[in-house]
Design an enzyme around this catalytic site. Structure first.
Site, short mmCIF file in Angstrom:
data_model
loop_
_atom_site.label_atom_id
_atom_site.label_comp_id
_atom_site.label_asym_id
_atom_site.label_seq_id
_atom_site.Cartn_x
_atom_site.Cartn_y
_atom_site.Cartn_z
N GLU A 192 0.78 -1.25 0.00
CA GLU A 192 0.00 0.00 0.00
C GLU A 192 0.81 1.29 0.00
O GLU A 192 0.27 2.35 0.32
CB GLU A 192 -0.99 0.00 1.18
N GLU A 194 -7.00 -7.78 -1.28
CA GLU A 194 -7.37 -7.51 0.11
C GLU A 194 -8.79 -6.97 0.13
O GLU A 194 -9.12 -6.09 -0.66
CB GLU A 194 -6.49 -6.42 0.73
C1 BMA Z 1 -4.80 -3.01 4.83
C2 BMA Z 1 -3.74 -4.01 5.19
C3 BMA Z 1 -3.33 -3.89 6.61
C4 BMA Z 1 -4.46 -3.52 7.50
C5 BMA Z 1 -5.78 -3.83 6.84
C6 BMA Z 1 -6.96 -3.47 7.68
O1 BMA Z 1 -4.36 -1.72 4.90
O2 BMA Z 1 -2.69 -3.93 4.28
O3 BMA Z 1 -2.29 -2.97 6.71
O4 BMA Z 1 -4.33 -4.15 8.70
O5 BMA Z 1 -5.90 -3.16 5.64
O6 BMA Z 1 -7.01 -2.11 7.95
#
Ligand code: BMA
Length: 889
Positions: free
Chosen positions: A473, A569
């Site tokens: 990120e 994610e």
């Molecule tokens: C993203 C991940 C983590 C974090 C998650 C929840 O930013 O890469 O860094 O824990 O979301 O916020």
């Protein structure tokens, strides 16, 4: 150890490999004792190698269970002090006759000064680097003393930040964390995260040893497999270290690979090679292997995972009795990440940009999986093999084919990647930079260079590694001004490029040309590169991978999710079970959302509010309910599971519409007992999400989508290599009050291999009855049900009408037979009888183990599920221990 290559002896702590190559292990034992002391020596306790300051202080009773109560902050003094580990060990005279004696520290966490017998021998500043020091001059016969003095990581980070400041200034207050983790090459999450406490540890977190030899050793091997016509070309590179600096090494190198059919491929050659100034050099061997003698390696769910033992030995001319040996397991597969404009399919909008999918052995495969964070907040415990194995089996058992090792953790243990090879779990490997800008001063870049080289060389041979990514990120953070970098954008961009593009990229591509290096995750892949590495919109859904979190919209609603080529994610929080919470506190006052304890453990700003909002969109929960907290916990898990089900199925459906080719939800596991995005709680208990993953990741799934008009689009998803033809989708409509469907229909269904397809749009209800009914779906092929049941609830559950309090009876029996990998004594069959529809029936027991499924929507009078016990229990004990709950308005 391989007996073929010489005499192998294990005596005291010395492994003698051949007559003259030997290794003195410095891990704690009767012969090697370590002492841990703080700066003013007021604390002096036994130390452990591998180990760390928190686990050693806990073992010695100086601090209590670090994960209980508020102990993360109450023990923070530990990280502000400075500590030393002093080891005492004996060296035999024979060893000292060897030309080389080198101290090998596999993992030093992090900033340390090293002395041997009171002489300084070096310093360290990177916990991901293996340090090798020449100690020939400093060792003596008999007792030797090795002292590693650690700086406080918090102080060391601050000192660097004062010189090389880079954003952010600190983590948010809610994290109860420490600042400037980005200044140290240390596990970034050890200074706290939005799901984890700060334990800025110090110590030797991996093994240490002294190696003695005369000639040369093979430190590591890389293996490159390439398919050429009907054969595999296996290129083996041996990374050699020698006492001969800038000189010629002469010797013989040999590789043996036993293949199928009791055959062995054996190749060797004379070696005549110049070493560099530091005594290192590489030797290459190439094998041609007919495709008929090795089987192909597949990711989980797509085939088997055959692995082949490769042994490489090296003998130098001067030292005939000295043989260095290295063994790795290799797998044969092809894997490409396809970013191709011409392959873009789908509707008109989707028909722009680039694809982003993994093609394995020639087949485009949709990647199902999750994100891996360290298995423990203390790095040495995160390598615990039982914990790692349990988590990886849990991933395998829920049809996951890929895990992303996230950039805020560690490069995992050899054991971790070996298990992934064996279980078919592909790894998206981030480099360890996360949610931050990073310095680019020469000292920093220098140590990063070594870190990347060593870790790529260590991990490269694993067939499970699919792709490398530069960071987590950081591209999107810079573009989105997450850390107030806007006014200095150009400087930060320059440093970004220096680190991930100029420094890391050429190393990775040079050592591992067969794998794609993505600069960041998320990114637009090739398009980010074309736009100068910080894309205008790194979240562009036509390119690369995306991370998507939306805590404001209704996460149960599939229509809120933007399309993506690859969801690397996405997630939503829930609370761990009361059982898991009780391992951190027994104070009843803590079991309230507003308690200091609960607030302390919630690191995500507004976290509870978001959970409450999601939950109250769908489920009825009054603040005045006497069981409010227990219900809040249970409902948070229902809500998380339903949200992740909706989003994951949306991505799988979108293989048809947008050519979405991956869904890795955030996050598989946890580091402590706290609200988080995980599907598995700290300690191993599965949340409802992990059970749901078993269904929403099922290889064949009927997946309905409730559209904005209230109709239902029905998709059929097929992860198999064969088409589904002449099958039918069964749809049953139920009243909430009865187990007998009020209407049933069947639709013909078909779908190509490895794809998803919208089958039809159905309208079953009207305004008058939609509060009273719901739909059940499953696929029937050749007369049998061949997909898990799936459901659509037309209105929020809090508004449904007719759902009754059920009568539930649970009995336990022994199954007649069990799967070959299970022990019969440990498997129990649970029979559940109900008299009406039950929503989210959740079984619990205090016996260690897990149910094979849970969180049921029960639409049949009798269902069964196995319980796999980890303890020796009787049928009666288990039966008496089982309790259950469910949702009812
Ligand atoms: C993203 C991940 C983590 C974090 C998650 C929840 O930013 O890469 O860094 O824990 O979301 O916020």
């Amino acid at each position: 150890m391989n007996t073929r290559v010489g005499l192998v002896l294990l005596c005291l702590n010395i492994t003698v490999i051949s007559a003259s190559f030997s290794k003195l292990h410095l891990i704690s034992s009767n012969d090697v004792t370590w002492t841990l002391e703080n700066n003013n020596k007021s604390i002096s306790v036994p130390g452990s190698v591998p180990g760390g300051v928190y686990s050693d202080l806990q073992k010695a009773g100086v601090i209590k269970d670090i994960l209980a109560g508020f102990n993360d902050v109450l023990t923070r003094w530990v990280a502000y002090d400075s500590w030393s580990y002093t080891g005492q060990f004996h060296v035999h005279g024979n060893e000292l006759k060897k030309k080389v004696a080198q101290l090998v520290l596999e993992g030093v966490d992090t900033v340390a000064f090293i002395e041997l017998n009171d002489s300084p021998i070096g310093t360290t500043n990177n916990m991901f680097v293996r340090y090798v020091f020449d100690v020939k001059e400093h060792l003596k016969e008999g007792l030797n003393v090795l002292k590693i003095s650690f700086a406080s990581p918090i102080e060391a980070a601050k000192v660097r930040s004062d010189k090389h400041f880079t954003a952010p200034a600190c983590v948010p207050n809610d994290y109860n964390g420490e600042c400037h983790a980005n200044q140290l090459r240390k596990m970034q999450a050890s200074f706290s995260w939005d799901w984890g406490p700060a334990f800025p540890s110090v110590g030797l977190w991996k093994p240490a040893s002294i190696e003695f030899y005369n000639g040369a050793i093979i430190r590591s091997l890389t293996t490159h497999t390439e398919k050429k016509d009907a054969a595999w070309v296996l290129k083996i590179v041996a990374y050699i270290e020698s006492k001969a600096k800038n000189k010629e090494v002469n010797g013989y190198i040999n590789a043996i690979l036993p293949v199928d059919g009791y055959r062995t491929i054996n190749i060797g050659r004379q070696l005549k090679i110049n070493t560099r100034d530091d005594g290192t050099c590489e030797a290459e061997l190439n094998m041609n292997i007919s495709e008929n003698v090795v089987r192909v390696w597949w990711p989980n769910g797509f085939g088997n995972q055959p692995l082949y033992d490769l042994h490489v030995t090296l003998k130098t001319e001067e030292n005939h009795d000295e043989i260095s040996h290295k063994h790795v397991k290799v797998g044969f597969r092809t894997l490409e990440l396809i970013e191709d404009a011409s392959k873009v399919v789908g509707n008109t909008t989707a028909g722009q940009g680039l694809t982003f999918y993994f093609k394995v052995n020639g087949y485009p495969l949709f990647m199902k999986g999750s994100n891996w964070i360290p298995a423990h907040i203390l790095p040495e415990l995160g390598y615990n093999e039982d914990t790692v194995n349990d988590l990886l089996l849990a991933a395998r058992d829920t049809h996951m084919a890929m895990l992303r090792v996230w950039g805020g953790g560690v490069y995992e243990s050899d054991y971790f990647y070996q298990r992934c090879d064996e279980l078919g779990i592909l790894i998206w490997q981030d480099f360890l930079f996360a949610c931050s800008m990073y310095p680019a001063d020469p000292e920093f870049l220098d140590t990063v260079r070594t870190e990347i080289e060593q870790n790529v060389i260590r991990l490269q041979h694993h067939p499970s590694i699919a792709v490398w990514a530069g960071n987590n990120e950081n591209e999107v953070a810079l573009r989105g001004n997450w850390y107030a970098t806007e006014s200095n954008f150009d400087k930060y961009k320059e440093e970004y490029i220096k680190l991930y593009v100029d420094t890391i990229k050429p190393i990775v591509e040079g050592l591992d040309p067969g794998r794609r290096y993505l600069v960041s995750s998320p990114s637009n892949g090739l398009e980010s590169e074309r736009e100068g590495y910080i894309a205008q919109n790194p979240y562009d859904s036509h390119y690369g991978d995306t991370h998507y979190y939306n805590y404001l919209a209704d996460n149960w609603n599939q229509n809120i999710y933007p399309p993506t080529r690859f969801a690397s994610e996405y997630g939503f929080q829930s609370l761990p079970s009361l059982k898991t919470m009780h391992t951190a506190t027994n104070d009843t006052e803590d079991f309230k959302v507003e308690s200091n304890y609960s607030q302390h453990r919630q690191h995500s700003p507004n976290g509870y509010k978001y959970i409450e909002d999601q939950l109250s969109n769908h489920l009825k929960l009054e603040k005045s309910d006497p069981k409010y907290f227990a219900k809040f916990v249970f409902y948070s898990q229902i809500s998380q599971a339903m949200a992740m089900k909706a989003e994951t199925e949306y991505y799988r459906q979108s293989q048809a519409d947008w050519y979405t080719m991956g869904a890795l939800y955030w996050q598989l596991n946890d580091v402590w007992q706290a609200p988080s995005w995980s599907g598995i709680e700290f300690g191993g208990q599965w949340k409802m999400l992990h059970y749901f993953a078993k269904s929403f990741f099922a290889p064949v799934l009927v997946s309905p989508r409730l559209t904005v008009t209230g109709d239902v689009d029905v998709y059929l998803i097929n992860d198999r290599f064969v088409p589904i033809v002449d099958a039918q989708i069964n749809v049953d409509m139920f009243n909430w009050s009865s187990l007998i469907p009020i209407k049933s229909e069947k639709y013909p269904a078909n779908v190509d291999p490895l794809s998803s397809k919208k089958q039809n749009t159905i309208a079953f209800w009207d305004e008058n009855n939609k509060h009273e009914v719901f739909l059940r779906f499953y696929l029937e092929a050749d007369g049998v049900s061949s997909s898990p049941d799936n459901y659509i609830f037309p209105v929020p559950l809090k508004t449904i009408e007719g759902l009754l309090e059920p009568k539930i009876e649970i009995t336990v029996t022994k199954p007649e037979s069990v799967k070959p990998n299970l022990h019969k004594n440990n498997v129990f069959k649970i029979h559940i009888q109900v008299d009406t529809v039950v929503l989210f029936l959740w079984l619990e027991t205090n016996i260690e183990g897990h149910f094979e499924d849970n969180g049921f929507v029960v639409t049949q009078p009798h269902i069964q599920v196995n319980f796999i016990s980890k303890e020796n229990v009787s049928l009666i004990q288990l039966q008496e221990s089982i309790t259950y709950k469910y949702y009812v308005n």
